[in-house]
Design a protein around this motif. Structure first.
Motif, PDB file in Angstrom:
ATOM      1  N   LEU A 276       0.754  -1.139   0.053  1.00 48.61           N
ATOM      2  CA  LEU A 276      -0.442   0.302  -0.398  1.00 48.61           C
ATOM      3  C   LEU A 276       0.656   1.167   0.133  1.00 48.61           C
ATOM      4  CD1 LEU A 276       0.089   1.389   3.372  1.00 48.61           C
ATOM      5  CD2 LEU A 276      -1.348  -0.804   3.589  1.00 48.61           C
ATOM      6  N   MET A 277       0.095   2.234  -0.302  1.00 48.26           N
ATOM      7  CA  MET A 277       1.438   3.688  -0.291  1.00 48.26           C
ATOM      8  C   MET A 277      -0.239   4.657   0.612  1.00 48.26           C
ATOM      9  SD  MET A 277       2.414   4.786  -4.075  1.00 48.26           S
ATOM     10  CE  MET A 277       2.869   3.114  -4.648  1.00 48.26           C
ATOM     11  N   MET A 278       0.844   5.882   1.893  1.00 46.89           N
ATOM     12  CA  MET A 278       0.341   6.484   1.642  1.00 46.89           C
ATOM     13  C   MET A 278       0.859   7.827   1.215  1.00 46.89           C
ATOM     14  SD  MET A 278       0.226   5.302   5.833  1.00 46.89           S
ATOM     15  CE  MET A 278      -0.902   7.496   6.359  1.00 46.89           C
ATOM     16  N   LEU A 279       0.150   8.520   1.223  1.00 47.65           N
ATOM     17  CA  LEU A 279       0.485   9.817   0.823  1.00 47.65           C
ATOM     18  C   LEU A 279       0.702  11.422   1.845  1.00 47.65           C
ATOM     19  CD1 LEU A 279       0.756  11.480  -2.636  1.00 47.65           C
ATOM     20  CD2 LEU A 279      -0.915  12.479  -2.440  1.00 47.65           C
ATOM     21  N   PHE A 280       1.472  12.376   1.927  1.00 46.20           N
ATOM     22  CA  PHE A 280       1.472  13.307   3.141  1.00 46.20           C
ATOM     23  C   PHE A 280       1.647  14.188   2.809  1.00 46.20           C
ATOM     24  CE2 PHE A 280       2.895   9.121   4.660  1.00 46.20           C
ATOM     25  CZ  PHE A 280       2.426   9.554   6.289  1.00 46.20           C
ATOM     26  N   SER A 281       1.463  14.902   2.727  1.00 46.09           N
ATOM     27  CA  SER A 281       1.594  17.043   2.682  1.00 46.09           C
ATOM     28  C   SER A 281       2.414  17.386   2.701  1.00 46.09           C
ATOM     29  CB  SER A 281       0.610  18.244   3.281  1.00 46.09           C
ATOM     30  OG  SER A 281       0.816  19.116   2.861  1.00 46.09           O
ATOM     31  N   THR A 282       2.992  17.387   1.450  1.00 46.82           N
ATOM     32  CA  THR A 282       5.207  18.600   1.698  1.00 46.82           C
ATOM     33  C   THR A 282       4.828  19.788   2.557  1.00 46.82           C
ATOM     34  OG1 THR A 282       5.106  19.348   0.061  1.00 46.82           O
ATOM     35  CG2 THR A 282       5.488  17.204   0.073  1.00 46.82           C
ATOM     36  N   LYS A 283       3.728  20.091   2.271  1.00 41.63           N
ATOM     37  CA  LYS A 283       3.408  20.909   3.371  1.00 41.63           C
ATOM     38  C   LYS A 283       3.095  21.792   4.955  1.00 41.63           C
ATOM     39  CE  LYS A 283       0.456  26.363   3.509  1.00 41.63           C
ATOM     40  NZ  LYS A 283       1.349  26.715   2.904  1.00 41.63           N
ATOM     41  N   THR A 284       2.530  20.584   5.239  1.00 42.12           N
ATOM     42  CA  THR A 284       2.354  20.551   7.094  1.00 42.12           C
ATOM     43  C   THR A 284       2.529  18.655   7.203  1.00 42.12           C
ATOM     44  OG1 THR A 284      -0.231  19.675   6.256  1.00 42.12           O
ATOM     45  CG2 THR A 284      -0.327  21.863   6.532  1.00 42.12           C
TER      46      THR A 284
ATOM     47  N   GLN B 268       0.982  16.399   6.936  1.00 47.20           N
ATOM     48  CA  GLN B 268      -0.673  15.786   7.554  1.00 47.20           C
ATOM     49  C   GLN B 268      -0.396  14.749   6.899  1.00 47.20           C
ATOM     50  OE1 GLN B 268      -2.178  15.801  10.320  1.00 47.20           O
ATOM     51  NE2 GLN B 268      -0.382  17.413  10.717  1.00 47.20           N
ATOM     52  N   PRO B 269      -1.033  13.613   6.977  1.00 47.62           N
ATOM     53  CA  PRO B 269      -1.646  12.871   5.367  1.00 47.62           C
ATOM     54  C   PRO B 269      -2.708  13.135   4.434  1.00 47.62           C
ATOM     55  CG  PRO B 269      -2.328  11.755   8.033  1.00 47.62           C
ATOM     56  CD  PRO B 269      -1.412  12.887   8.358  1.00 47.62           C
ATOM     57  N   LYS B 270      -2.729  12.688   3.294  1.00 47.03           N
ATOM     58  CA  LYS B 270      -3.160  13.104   2.513  1.00 47.03           C
ATOM     59  C   LYS B 270      -4.209  12.230   1.860  1.00 47.03           C
ATOM     60  CE  LYS B 270      -1.921  15.789  -0.764  1.00 47.03           C
ATOM     61  NZ  LYS B 270      -2.742  17.431  -0.664  1.00 47.03           N
ATOM     62  N   ALA B 271      -4.295  10.745   2.353  1.00 48.02           N
ATOM     63  CA  ALA B 271      -4.488   9.811   1.099  1.00 48.02           C
ATOM     64  C   ALA B 271      -3.815   8.359   1.067  1.00 48.02           C
ATOM     65  CB  ALA B 271      -4.921   9.495  -0.253  1.00 48.02           C
ATOM     66  N   LEU B 272      -5.018   7.443   1.883  1.00 44.63           N
ATOM     67  CA  LEU B 272      -3.839   6.000   2.092  1.00 44.63           C
ATOM     68  C   LEU B 272      -4.852   5.384   0.922  1.00 44.63           C
ATOM     69  CD1 LEU B 272      -3.271   3.573   3.679  1.00 44.63           C
ATOM     70  CD2 LEU B 272      -5.375   2.971   4.799  1.00 44.63           C
ATOM     71  N   LEU B 273      -3.915   4.689   0.305  1.00 43.03           N
ATOM     72  CA  LEU B 273      -4.081   4.198  -1.014  1.00 43.03           C
ATOM     73  C   LEU B 273      -3.996   2.513  -1.304  1.00 43.03           C
ATOM     74  CD1 LEU B 273      -1.671   6.405  -3.564  1.00 43.03           C
ATOM     75  CD2 LEU B 273      -4.450   6.974  -3.684  1.00 43.03           C
ATOM     76  N   GLN B 274      -4.846   2.149  -0.691  1.00 42.69           N
ATOM     77  CA  GLN B 274      -5.318   0.458  -0.654  1.00 42.69           C
ATOM     78  C   GLN B 274      -4.461  -0.303  -2.400  1.00 42.69           C
ATOM     79  OE1 GLN B 274      -8.527   0.823   2.446  1.00 42.69           O
ATOM     80  NE2 GLN B 274      -6.927   0.092   3.481  1.00 42.69           N
ATOM     81  N   ASP B 275      -4.096  -0.483  -1.902  1.00 45.60           N
ATOM     82  CA  ASP B 275      -3.955  -0.707  -3.992  1.00 45.60           C
ATOM     83  C   ASP B 275      -3.047  -2.127  -4.009  1.00 45.60           C
ATOM     84  OD1 ASP B 275      -1.119  -0.261  -2.603  1.00 45.60           O
ATOM     85  OD2 ASP B 275      -0.064  -0.182  -5.445  1.00 45.60           O
TER      86      ASP B 275
END
Length: 321
Positions: free
Chosen positions: A87-95, A97-104
């Protein structure tokens, strides 16, 4: 945080020109821009023939970065499960904070690896390809050849697999998908000698592709070696190649085909493999004539994961609007 499941990710992310551009741009930025990409973290589970890799990268200008966990458990066939996952987790480069969990479940890794092979072929393979060859019959054997169609037109595919039934299943599936003949052959040598582009996609721990099989007007992309105990190419392949490249030299010399070639003295620290991003950016020379022999070792990079995760996130958000 948004959550996306495998089914919707598969529906929204394909092997297409937009995804190809995202991966190619990531490689170019790796050579020319500000990128933070730490070494791969790896966990081995030998009793289950399993492994897990953790990859990440920050790419300047992107508003997110991915942390990817990719698993390969090669006894899973006995349980009726696919060998690869994650899986992948996407985080904000500004804060942060997690933006999305990609359960691929490993799908995005499959896609970005296939596209990396296409990027390598785009910049290193002969312009005119009649026959594409593939060694292996698993997921990457499918992804690599399908992605290759984005950058090269070919008339037929040669495939070799250790198990006849799997090779025949590959033949049937890929003829329908590609719209061209797929021929099952009985030796790896026949694949190499009969093709202008060859992709090796196996988890081999002993090299099998021999330098005496190489011929002019040939490109080889090796994607199977992503651990220190893996190797598909005999080191003499690099001696015969006019251009020898990789995705990231720091990884290739640790866990890719570059490792064995370095240990054998075929490659040296002061003459490393050329990096794909530098070739894309024009900082390193590429194929200059159709008779050349070129090789590219792909170990998989964090920039690919961030690029495909951002591409998926944007595509999936748009589909929900």
């Amino acid at each position: 945080m948004l959550m996306f499941r495998e089914e919707e990710i598969r529906a929204g992310v394909k092997l297409d020109d937009q995804a190809l551009e995202a991966v190619e741009t990531a490689f170019r930025t790796l050579a020319t821009g500000n990128v933070s990409q730490p070494p791969v973290a790896r966990v081995d589970i030998p009793e289950e023939n399993g492994e897990a890799d953790i990859k990440t990268a920050y790419i300047e200008g992107f508003d997110g970065f991915a942390v990817k966990v990719s698993t390969g458990f090669f006894n899973n066939e006995t349980y009726g499960l696919p060998s690869l996952g994650g899986l992948m987790m996407l985080f904000s480069t500004k804060t942060g904070q997690p933006k999305a969990l990609l359960q691929d479940n490993g799908y995005l890794t499959d896609v970005r690896t296939g596209l990396a092979g296409a990027v390598a072929a785009k910049h290193l393979a002969p312009a005119n390809v009649k026959t594409a060859g593939v060694l292996g019959t698993g997921m990457q054997a499918r992804m690599q050849i399908e992605a290759l169609q984005l950058v090269r037109s070919f008339e037929q595919v040669l495939v070799y697999g250790r198990r006849q039934e799997k090779a025949e299943a590959y033949q049937k599936e890929m003829e329908e998908k590609l719209g061209c003949p797929v021929k099952v052959v009985t030796t790896m040598e026949e694949v190499v000698k009969g093709s202008e582009v060859v992709v090796t996609t196996t988890p081999a721990t002993a090299p099998y592709l021999k330098p005496e099989w190489l011929h002019s007007n040939l490109h080889i992309t090796a994607v199977g070696s992503d651990a220190p105990d893996k190797q598909e190419l005999e080191v003499g392949v690099f001696e015969k190649a006019d251009i020898a490249a990789c995705d990231v030299w720091a990884q290739s010399k640790q866990m890719g085909e570059g490792r064995a070639a370095l240990e054998a003295g075929v490659l040296h620290e002061d003459t490393p493999l050329r990096e794909l991003g530098a070739i894309i950016a024009g900082l390193e020379s590429t194929r200059s004539n159709e008779s050349a022999i070129t090789v590219c070792d792909l170990t998989g990079t964090g920039v690919q994961d961030t690029a495909i995760a951002m591409h998926a996130y944007q595509a999936l958000k748009k589909s929900e609007e």
